[in-house]
Design a protein around this motif. Sequence first.
Motif, PDB file in Angstrom:
ATOM      1  N   ASN A  44       0.820  -1.217   0.000  1.00  0.00           N
ATOM      2  CA  ASN A  44       0.000   0.000   0.000  1.00  0.00           C
ATOM      3  C   ASN A  44       0.850   1.262   0.000  1.00  0.00           C
ATOM      4  N   LEU A  62       1.718   1.841  -3.474  1.00  0.00           N
ATOM      5  CA  LEU A  62       0.548   2.344  -4.198  1.00  0.00           C
ATOM      6  C   LEU A  62       0.318   3.830  -3.903  1.00  0.00           C
ATOM      7  N   ILE A  68      -6.078   2.879  -8.125  1.00  0.00           N
ATOM      8  CA  ILE A  68      -5.101   1.798  -8.249  1.00  0.00           C
ATOM      9  C   ILE A  68      -5.177   1.193  -9.643  1.00  0.00           C
TER      10      ILE A  68
END
Length: 181
Positions: free
Chosen positions: A101, A104, A167
């Motif tokens: 994450n 990301l 994403i």
Amino acid sequence: KDKIMIIGRIKFPMANKNSKTGSTDNLEQLITTIQKTNEYFLKQVQKQLNTAFTFRNWLIGFYLVQYEQQGKDRAAYGKQIYKAIDAKLKSKGLKSLGERNLYLCKDFYSAYPEILQTVSAKSYLSDFQSNKIQQTLSAKSNRKPGQQANAIDPNLLLTRLSFSHFIELIKADSPLRRRFY
């Protein structure tokens, strides 16, 4: 004839003043109005939560990029730094911000630096921290000469897409493809 009150895009039936008080129709109308009101505001809360969560991830991406550009802890640079951040965040109870994450978030910030220019982002920042962070972000997120802007209004992106949508867009290998999707 019953009156209708419009809030946002929702039409709420209002009882006619001449209607009998306490009738079954009025009670059903009241129940329907309360139900529609509840549904409307639950959707508003969900939108606000998505926007806040998405901007939080963008801001974390900014912090990561800023940290990397300052070259701190060069020995731990690269993949090791994200593992270290992940471990420290987990020890502080932040399990949702794992190594993947974090990458990301960084990619999100890098792909959409113009998010800062949105009214929503500025509103969150004004409540979050001092003006200093907003000035730093503004200076760092301005496009370089010749850099192409996204054709879509960043405020629409931030308020209508969740982080999971971003994403998927980030996976597109070029800004042109991201704009297309």
